[in-house]
Motif scaffolding. Structure first.
Motif, short mmCIF file in Angstrom:
data_model
loop_
_atom_site.label_atom_id
_atom_site.label_comp_id
_atom_site.label_asym_id
_atom_site.label_seq_id
_atom_site.Cartn_x
_atom_site.Cartn_y
_atom_site.Cartn_z
N THR A 161 -27.04 -16.80 -54.07
CA THR A 161 -27.11 -18.13 -53.48
C THR A 161 -26.67 -18.22 -52.03
OG1 THR A 161 -24.90 -18.63 -54.31
CG2 THR A 161 -26.76 -19.26 -55.71
N SER A 162 -26.14 -17.15 -51.47
CA SER A 162 -25.71 -17.19 -50.08
C SER A 162 -26.03 -15.86 -49.40
CB SER A 162 -24.21 -17.48 -49.99
OG SER A 162 -23.49 -16.46 -50.64
N PRO A 163 -26.20 -15.90 -48.07
CA PRO A 163 -26.51 -14.67 -47.33
C PRO A 163 -25.32 -13.70 -47.37
CG PRO A 163 -26.34 -16.56 -45.85
CD PRO A 163 -26.15 -17.07 -47.23
N THR A 164 -25.63 -12.41 -47.40
CA THR A 164 -24.57 -11.41 -47.49
C THR A 164 -24.70 -10.29 -46.45
OG1 THR A 164 -25.82 -10.14 -49.12
CG2 THR A 164 -24.27 -11.77 -49.97
N LEU A 203 -24.17 -20.63 -43.10
CA LEU A 203 -25.31 -21.40 -42.58
C LEU A 203 -24.91 -22.82 -42.22
CD1 LEU A 203 -28.07 -20.04 -44.95
CD2 LEU A 203 -27.74 -19.53 -42.53
N THR A 244 -19.70 -22.87 -45.28
CA THR A 244 -20.66 -21.81 -45.57
C THR A 244 -21.14 -21.30 -44.22
OG1 THR A 244 -22.61 -23.26 -45.57
CG2 THR A 244 -21.44 -22.96 -47.68
N LYS A 277 -30.70 -14.70 -41.77
CA LYS A 277 -30.34 -15.11 -43.12
C LYS A 277 -31.56 -15.59 -43.90
CE LYS A 277 -26.12 -14.65 -41.69
NZ LYS A 277 -25.72 -13.33 -41.36
N GLN A 304 -19.90 -9.28 -54.26
CA GLN A 304 -20.05 -10.10 -53.05
C GLN A 304 -21.34 -9.78 -52.31
OE1 GLN A 304 -16.65 -10.20 -50.49
NE2 GLN A 304 -15.26 -10.66 -52.16
N TYR A 337 -20.88 -13.84 -37.77
CA TYR A 337 -19.85 -14.41 -38.62
C TYR A 337 -18.65 -14.68 -37.71
CZ TYR A 337 -16.77 -15.11 -42.61
OH TYR A 337 -15.90 -15.67 -43.53
N LYS A 383 -29.98 -18.09 -38.47
CA LYS A 383 -30.89 -18.59 -39.51
C LYS A 383 -32.02 -17.60 -39.77
CE LYS A 383 -29.93 -23.41 -38.46
NZ LYS A 383 -30.47 -24.66 -37.92
#
Length: 189
Positions: free
Chosen positions: A9-12, A164, A162, A185, A4, A65, A182
């Motif tokens: 492909t996605s911010p973590t 974002l 998501t 990320k 994870q 988040y 933003k």
């Protein structure tokens, strides 16, 4: 956790603090643990402390988040520190100034339009309604108000959202925090 945290492909960044906390909690010694398990937990805990250094950016990203914004598992003083760091971050990267400039331009335009209306209509409907309500409209241009509103507003974050995408949907309500999210990320308009 590693799968994870290493998504391409996605911010973590917002996942680091929760996963670190979960791993550290898993290393707590419990009554009845075998000596070998105690040694293993101690070794893993020590390795986590040596390899992972959490900064305020990790906590700010976790704050952004929606499900973890209240930090209920942390002490109130540490929560306040994170909220304060978020306010400082907004000022540091110039979001507050950028947002204020846009707001003041909009307010000037509205004031110009309003003054033209006042010449023709001495009483504006909004003023009458506001006077009747007996309440002043709150000014949410200050970053602390936006942060407090975000903390205290019930917001849904579904599994289909998501992070974002969620901030894009809520950018009109929380413009400064959306820009901060933003920025953290690595995504810009």
């Amino acid at each position: 956790a590693s799968e994870q945290l290493s998504a391409d492909t996605s911010p973590t960044l917002h996942l680091v603090v929760p996963w670190f906390t979960k791993l550290k909690n898993s290393c707590e010694i419990e009554e009845g643990d075998h000596l070998l398990l105690v040694q293993f937990k101690n070794a893993v805990s020590k390795m986590l402390d040596e390899k992972i250094y959490l900064t305020s950016l990790h906590y700010i990203a976790t704050f952004l988040y929606p499900a973890t914004k209240k930090f209920l598992t942390l002490s109130s003083s540490f929560r306040d520190e994170i909220y304060s760091d978020t306010r400082k971050m907004i000022q540091t990267i110039g979001i507050q100034q950028e947002h204020s400039t846009v707001s003041s331009t909009k307010q000037t335009n509205i004031a110009n339009k309003t003054s033209k209306k006042k010449k023709t209509n001495l009483v504006i409907q909004k003023d009458v309604m506001q006077e009747f309500a007996g309440v002043e409209e709150e000014d949410f241009d200050d970053d602390s108000d936006e942060i407090d509103r975000y903390i205290n507003t019930k917001l849904s974050f579904s599994s289909d959202d998501t992070l974002l995408g969620w901030w894009n949907k809520h950018s009109l309500i929380f413009p400064q925090l959306a820009l901060l999210a933003k920025s953290l990320k690595g995504i810009h308009d």
